[in-house]
Design an enzyme around this catalytic site. Structure first.
Site, mmCIF file in Angstrom:
data_model
loop_
_atom_site.group_PDB
_atom_site.id
_atom_site.type_symbol
_atom_site.label_atom_id
_atom_site.label_comp_id
_atom_site.label_asym_id
_atom_site.label_seq_id
_atom_site.Cartn_x
_atom_site.Cartn_y
_atom_site.Cartn_z
ATOM 1 N N TYR A 60 57.729 137.024 69.738
ATOM 2 C CA TYR A 60 58.610 136.513 68.965
ATOM 3 C C TYR A 60 60.201 136.986 69.448
ATOM 4 C CZ TYR A 60 62.005 136.604 65.228
ATOM 5 O OH TYR A 60 63.235 136.507 64.229
ATOM 6 N N LYS A 120 63.727 135.114 71.206
ATOM 7 C CA LYS A 120 64.993 135.201 70.787
ATOM 8 C C LYS A 120 66.221 135.682 72.112
ATOM 9 C CE LYS A 120 64.941 134.013 66.326
ATOM 10 N NZ LYS A 120 65.530 132.888 65.977
ATOM 11 N N SER A 163 68.297 137.664 66.045
ATOM 12 C CA SER A 163 67.636 138.569 65.292
ATOM 13 C C SER A 163 67.829 139.962 66.026
ATOM 14 C CB SER A 163 66.075 138.627 65.319
ATOM 15 O OG SER A 163 65.515 139.538 64.848
#
Ligand code: UD1
Length: 333
Positions: free
Chosen positions: A149, A153, A124
């Site tokens: 989050y 990643k 992302s």
């Protein structure tokens, strides 16, 4: 070629599955349906007229994942399984670290055991962190992640790069900007649980009458109209990027990172106007305060994907708005 999609029943995965099946690949999906439903599988099969090999498992479960590899013998894996809600990751960080990292470690260990050496990872733009210069380029050093989050990643990218360095794995890491839209059939699309956090799903629910109005988070950013600017990309363009990533393995090994965006930013108010124009509907909105953790402007440098993958986004903001609305209307009925 058999391709395993972990988390393949989700919003992005389901569109990738359609694109793969229509490009002649066979698709295996491993998904625990924690944020999707089985109707998605039926919909993919209806769109493509092809069958999916489905395994309802937790990808972190190595025993069950091993069985999937034994039975289906995939040649490549596209890894999407993971939790993805920014706000939830702040309130439940351990759940995010445990799930997202565990899924990846189990997957890589099972891939190594079965000599499966091609991995495409769903990353992302959130990995770029705060305070970077625009547009974001792949070689930028990654700043500190602004939430757990995003940190997962970043960590997974690192785990993959270290594994590639030891020799047996080749990987393509795809950093998604803001995926929106739906397949033109309107049979699959984004179905957030509860009240949506992201802009397009929220607008879709205002448009279909499920929510009264959009709240625009801040109009005092240093942007064209003061509202936040993002690089929205049609999910079908994004899906095609994964097919091109698989083709890239034919002539390349090692690890390569690519931004998948359009390279063009739109503000919140520009998206509202585009949605209204494309669909002939009114989106009532009010301006409220900024949302914690939001950046003023985010958009991709997309030259690398164009040069090395031969990929670029083709669908317009009008396509994104029309396809989103068509799906929102079907969902409502
Ligand atoms: C968010 C996530 C990001 C994730 C991406 C997936 C955050 C902080 N970041 O990015 O990690 O990868 O989604 O697409 O959640 N907006 C409104 N009203 C709304 C919702 C959004 O004004 O009800 C604005 C936001 O302030 C922002 C823009 O719309 O300027 C886009 O927001 P959103 O769709 O949530 O995406 P990101 O914040 O870019």
């Amino acid at each position: 070629m058999n391709v395993l999609l972990t988390g393949g029943a989700g919003y992005i995965g389901s569109h990738i599955a359609v694109e793969l099946l229509e490009s002649g690949y066979d698709v295996v999906i491993a998904d625990n349906f924690s944020n999707s439903d089985k109707g998605v599988i039926t919909a993919i099969e209806k769109i493509t007229g092809k069958r999916i090999d489905l395994f309802e498992i937790d990808v972190a479960d190595k025993v069950k994942l091993n069985e999937v590899f034994e039975q289906t013998k995939p040649e490549a894996v596209i890894h999407l399984a993971g939790f993805k809600a920014v706000g939830e990751s702040v309130s439940k960080p351990l759940m995010y670290y445990r799930n997202n990292i565990d899924c990846t470690l189990s997957l890589l260990e099972i891939m190594e055991a079965h000599n499966v050496n091609k991995l495409v990872f769903s990353s992302s733009a959130t990995v770029y962190g705060i305070g970077e210069r625009l547009p974001y380029t792949e070689e930028m050093l990654l700043g500190e992640a602004s939430n757990p989050y995003g940190a997962t990643k970043q960590m997974i990218e690192r785990i993959i790069m270290d594994t590639v360095s030891c020799g047996w794995l080749s990987a393509v890491i795809l950093r998604y900007f803001n995926p929106v839209g739906a397949h033109q059939s309107a049979l699959i699309g984004e179905k957030p649980q509860g009240i949506p956090n992201n802009l397009m799903p929220y607008i879709m629910q205002v448009a279909n009458g499920s929510l009264p109005e959009l709240r625009v988070y801040g109009n005092d950013y240093p942007t064209r109209d003061g509202t936040g600017v993002r690089d929205y990309i049609h999910v079908m363009d994004l899906a095609k990027g994964h097919v091109d990533a698989l083709k890239y393995f034919q002539d390349n090994d090692g690890v390569e990172v690519f931004n998948l965006g359009t390279g063009v930013g739109y503000s919140v108010l520009e998206i509202v106007a585009a949605f209204e124009k494309a669909n002939g509907v009114k989106i009532p909105y009010s301006i409220v305060g900024r949302r914690d953790g939001d950046l003023a402007e985010v958009y991709a440098d997309v030259k690398k994907a164009k040069n090395l993958l031969g990929w670029n986004a083709k669908l317009t903001i009008e396509d994104m708005c029309k396809d989103s609305y068509a799906f929102a209307l079907i969902e409502k009925t």
